[in-house]
Design a protein around this motif. Structure first.
Motif, PDB file in Angstrom:
ATOM      1  N   GLU A  80      35.109  56.750  34.593  1.00 52.60           N
ATOM      2  CA  GLU A  80      35.476  56.845  36.002  1.00 52.60           C
ATOM      3  C   GLU A  80      35.001  55.579  36.697  1.00 52.60           C
ATOM      4  O   GLU A  80      33.808  55.286  36.717  1.00 52.60           O
ATOM      5  N   VAL A  81      35.956  54.825  37.244  1.00 53.89           N
ATOM      6  CA  VAL A  81      35.658  53.541  37.870  1.00 53.89           C
ATOM      7  C   VAL A  81      36.214  53.534  39.294  1.00 53.89           C
ATOM      8  O   VAL A  81      37.412  53.736  39.489  1.00 53.89           O
ATOM      9  N   PRO A  82      35.376  53.299  40.302  1.00 51.72           N
ATOM     10  CA  PRO A  82      35.906  53.154  41.659  1.00 51.72           C
ATOM     11  C   PRO A  82      36.764  51.880  41.734  1.00 51.72           C
ATOM     12  O   PRO A  82      36.373  50.835  41.216  1.00 51.72           O
ATOM     13  N   VAL A  83      37.930  51.976  42.346  1.00 53.41           N
ATOM     14  CA  VAL A  83      38.807  50.812  42.494  1.00 53.41           C
ATOM     15  C   VAL A  83      38.051  49.678  43.182  1.00 53.41           C
ATOM     16  O   VAL A  83      38.237  48.503  42.851  1.00 53.41           O
ATOM     17  N   ALA A  84      37.167  50.016  44.099  1.00 58.54           N
ATOM     18  CA  ALA A  84      36.393  49.002  44.820  1.00 58.54           C
ATOM     19  C   ALA A  84      35.514  48.169  43.887  1.00 58.54           C
ATOM     20  O   ALA A  84      35.144  47.052  44.221  1.00 58.54           O
ATOM     21  N   ASN A  85      35.171  48.686  42.701  1.00 56.14           N
ATOM     22  CA  ASN A  85      34.290  47.983  41.770  1.00 56.14           C
ATOM     23  C   ASN A  85      35.044  47.132  40.750  1.00 56.14           C
ATOM     24  O   ASN A  85      34.421  46.511  39.895  1.00 56.14           O
ATOM     25  N   ILE A  86      36.352  47.094  40.816  1.00 57.26           N
ATOM     26  CA  ILE A  86      37.110  46.310  39.840  1.00 57.26           C
ATOM     27  C   ILE A  86      37.085  44.842  40.248  1.00 57.26           C
ATOM     28  O   ILE A  86      37.480  44.473  41.344  1.00 57.26           O
ATOM     29  N   LEU A  87      36.581  44.027  39.333  1.00 58.28           N
ATOM     30  CA  LEU A  87      36.463  42.593  39.559  1.00 58.28           C
ATOM     31  C   LEU A  87      37.746  41.859  39.216  1.00 58.28           C
ATOM     32  O   LEU A  87      38.099  40.875  39.864  1.00 58.28           O
ATOM     33  N   ALA A  88      38.449  42.311  38.153  1.00 57.67           N
ATOM     34  CA  ALA A  88      39.648  41.612  37.708  1.00 57.67           C
ATOM     35  C   ALA A  88      40.467  42.507  36.798  1.00 57.67           C
ATOM     36  O   ALA A  88      39.947  43.449  36.198  1.00 57.67           O
ATOM     37  N   ILE A  89      41.750  42.192  36.694  1.00 57.52           N
ATOM     38  CA  ILE A  89      42.641  42.783  35.698  1.00 57.52           C
ATOM     39  C   ILE A  89      43.405  41.625  35.085  1.00 57.52           C
ATOM     40  O   ILE A  89      43.846  40.720  35.801  1.00 57.52           O
ATOM     41  N   TYR A  90      43.503  41.646  33.741  1.00 59.15           N
ATOM     42  CA  TYR A  90      44.168  40.525  33.079  1.00 59.15           C
ATOM     43  C   TYR A  90      44.683  40.954  31.709  1.00 59.15           C
ATOM     44  O   TYR A  90      44.271  41.976  31.166  1.00 59.15           O
ATOM     45  N   ALA A  91      45.598  40.145  31.175  1.00 59.90           N
ATOM     46  CA  ALA A  91      46.121  40.357  29.832  1.00 59.90           C
ATOM     47  C   ALA A  91      45.191  39.691  28.824  1.00 59.90           C
ATOM     48  O   ALA A  91      44.876  38.513  28.966  1.00 59.90           O
ATOM     49  N   ARG A  92      44.761  40.439  27.824  1.00 61.23           N
ATOM     50  CA  ARG A  92      43.840  39.898  26.818  1.00 61.23           C
ATOM     51  C   ARG A  92      44.451  38.707  26.079  1.00 61.23           C
ATOM     52  O   ARG A  92      43.768  37.729  25.791  1.00 61.23           O
ATOM     53  N   GLU A  93      45.737  38.763  25.793  1.00 60.08           N
ATOM     54  CA  GLU A  93      46.366  37.762  24.949  1.00 60.08           C
ATOM     55  C   GLU A  93      46.478  36.383  25.589  1.00 60.08           C
ATOM     56  O   GLU A  93      46.389  35.370  24.907  1.00 60.08           O
ATOM     57  N   ASN A  94      46.718  36.333  26.892  1.00 64.14           N
ATOM     58  CA  ASN A  94      46.900  35.023  27.529  1.00 64.14           C
ATOM     59  C   ASN A  94      46.008  34.806  28.749  1.00 64.14           C
ATOM     60  O   ASN A  94      46.043  33.746  29.351  1.00 64.14           O
ATOM     61  N   GLY A  95      45.234  35.807  29.143  1.00 63.85           N
ATOM     62  CA  GLY A  95      44.308  35.657  30.253  1.00 63.85           C
ATOM     63  C   GLY A  95      44.933  35.699  31.629  1.00 63.85           C
ATOM     64  O   GLY A  95      44.228  35.566  32.620  1.00 63.85           O
ATOM     65  N   GLN A  96      46.239  35.880  31.717  1.00 65.18           N
ATOM     66  CA  GLN A  96      46.865  35.916  33.038  1.00 65.18           C
ATOM     67  C   GLN A  96      46.524  37.219  33.742  1.00 65.18           C
ATOM     68  O   GLN A  96      46.538  38.279  33.144  1.00 65.18           O
ATOM     69  N   GLY A  97      46.222  37.110  35.022  1.00 64.74           N
ATOM     70  CA  GLY A  97      45.873  38.290  35.793  1.00 64.74           C
ATOM     71  C   GLY A  97      45.391  37.920  37.168  1.00 64.74           C
ATOM     72  O   GLY A  97      45.761  36.871  37.710  1.00 64.74           O
ATOM     73  N   MET A  98      44.547  38.772  37.727  1.00 60.50           N
ATOM     74  CA  MET A  98      44.062  38.559  39.083  1.00 60.50           C
ATOM     75  C   MET A  98      42.630  39.068  39.191  1.00 60.50           C
ATOM     76  O   MET A  98      42.284  40.100  38.629  1.00 60.50           O
ATOM     77  N   ALA A  99      41.826  38.329  39.920  1.00 59.03           N
ATOM     78  CA  ALA A  99      40.451  38.748  40.199  1.00 59.03           C
ATOM     79  C   ALA A  99      40.357  39.135  41.669  1.00 59.03           C
ATOM     80  O   ALA A  99      41.152  38.683  42.499  1.00 59.03           O
ATOM     81  N   ALA A 130      35.777  35.983  39.352  1.00 60.39           N
ATOM     82  CA  ALA A 130      35.973  34.987  40.402  1.00 60.39           C
ATOM     83  C   ALA A 130      36.600  35.680  41.595  1.00 60.39           C
ATOM     84  O   ALA A 130      37.222  36.710  41.451  1.00 60.39           O
ATOM     85  N   PRO A 131      36.476  35.121  42.789  1.00 62.30           N
ATOM     86  CA  PRO A 131      36.943  35.821  43.974  1.00 62.30           C
ATOM     87  C   PRO A 131      38.424  35.672  44.287  1.00 62.30           C
ATOM     88  O   PRO A 131      38.862  36.174  45.280  1.00 62.30           O
ATOM     89  N   ARG A 132      39.220  34.974  43.487  1.00 61.60           N
ATOM     90  CA  ARG A 132      40.635  34.776  43.779  1.00 61.60           C
ATOM     91  C   ARG A 132      41.476  35.041  42.553  1.00 61.60           C
ATOM     92  O   ARG A 132      40.969  35.340  41.501  1.00 61.60           O
ATOM     93  N   ALA A 133      42.800  34.879  42.701  1.00 59.43           N
ATOM     94  CA  ALA A 133      43.696  35.023  41.561  1.00 59.43           C
ATOM     95  C   ALA A 133      43.242  34.056  40.482  1.00 59.43           C
ATOM     96  O   ALA A 133      42.860  32.939  40.767  1.00 59.43           O
ATOM     97  N   VAL A 134      43.296  34.520  39.239  1.00 60.12           N
ATOM     98  CA  VAL A 134      42.745  33.722  38.162  1.00 60.12           C
ATOM     99  C   VAL A 134      43.631  33.712  36.939  1.00 60.12           C
ATOM    100  O   VAL A 134      44.514  34.526  36.790  1.00 60.12           O
ATOM    101  N   GLU A 135      43.321  32.783  36.072  1.00 61.18           N
ATOM    102  CA  GLU A 135      43.872  32.765  34.727  1.00 61.18           C
ATOM    103  C   GLU A 135      42.691  32.582  33.809  1.00 61.18           C
ATOM    104  O   GLU A 135      41.854  31.727  34.031  1.00 61.18           O
ATOM    105  N   THR A 136      42.572  33.429  32.777  1.00 58.42           N
ATOM    106  CA  THR A 136      41.433  33.316  31.876  1.00 58.42           C
ATOM    107  C   THR A 136      41.857  32.637  30.597  1.00 58.42           C
ATOM    108  O   THR A 136      43.024  32.626  30.250  1.00 58.42           O
ATOM    109  N   SER A 137      40.886  32.074  29.911  1.00 55.21           N
ATOM    110  CA  SER A 137      41.156  31.540  28.578  1.00 55.21           C
ATOM    111  C   SER A 137      40.344  32.364  27.603  1.00 55.21           C
ATOM    112  O   SER A 137      39.162  32.606  27.834  1.00 55.21           O
TER     113      SER A 137
END
Length: 173
Positions: A80-99, A130-137
């Motif tokens: 159970e995770v409060p939406v307020a506590n989510i730091l980021a969502i991203y795709a594992r394979e390419n790191g694209q997502g949003m923080a 990170a506090p903005r839209a991100v791309e992970t490696s």
């Protein structure tokens, strides 16, 4: 009436984008006393969770909470995770997502101090946010080696060295 945050809608949209493209959606979560996760996998008050269809059961992504069941080291846990506590969502394979920015509200959970790595894909080592839209490696450790990515070549870290650490979030402007 108070306006509903756009965050849960963005989370659901990015989850759908990941699944439609065959990617594995992961969420980075700040863990506090309201967050229900196996504490032995928490590092620096953060945990990264695989929320793909294959890794979860009964996934519900509401406006206030994300809830599901997942296996950690073969044992089923209710997450159970409060939406307020989510730091980021991203795709594992390419790191694209949003923080997302998450303010510390106190009541931080304690790091277990255990060095165990989860045995199945329901959890992975925590990634910084990170506090903005991100791309992970992807990192070049064993977690990245398990990823079915065509590019498993170590990427240079911020200090110029080849791979060797946790995934890094890169701010995209």
């Amino acid at each position: 009436m108070q306006e509903i945050s756009t965050k849960p809608y963005l989370l659901r949209a990015l989850y759908e984008w990941c699944t439609d493209n065959g990617y594995t959606p992961h969420i980075a979560v700040r863990v506090d006393n309201q967050t229900r996760v196996p504490r032995q996998f928490v590092r620096d008050n953060e945990i990264v969770l695989n929320i793909s269809f294959e890794a979860t059961s009964q996934l519900q992504m509401g406006n206030e909470w994300i809830e599901f069941s997942a296996r950690f080291s073969g044992k089923s846990h209710k997450i159970e995770v409060p939406v307020a506590n989510i730091l980021a969502i991203y795709a594992r394979e390419n790191g694209q997502g949003m923080a997302f920015p998450v303010e510390s509200a106190g009541g931080e959970a304690q790091d277990s101090g255990a060095d165990a790595v989860p045995a199945d894909e329901a959890a992975a080592p925590a990634a910084p946010a990170a506090p903005r839209a991100v791309e992970t490696s992807p990192a070049s450790d064993t977690t990245a080696a398990k990823a079915d990515s065509a590019t498993n070549v170590p990427q240079p870290d911020d200090d110029g060295s080849k791979g060797g650490g946790r995934a890094r979030l890169k701010i995209v402007k």
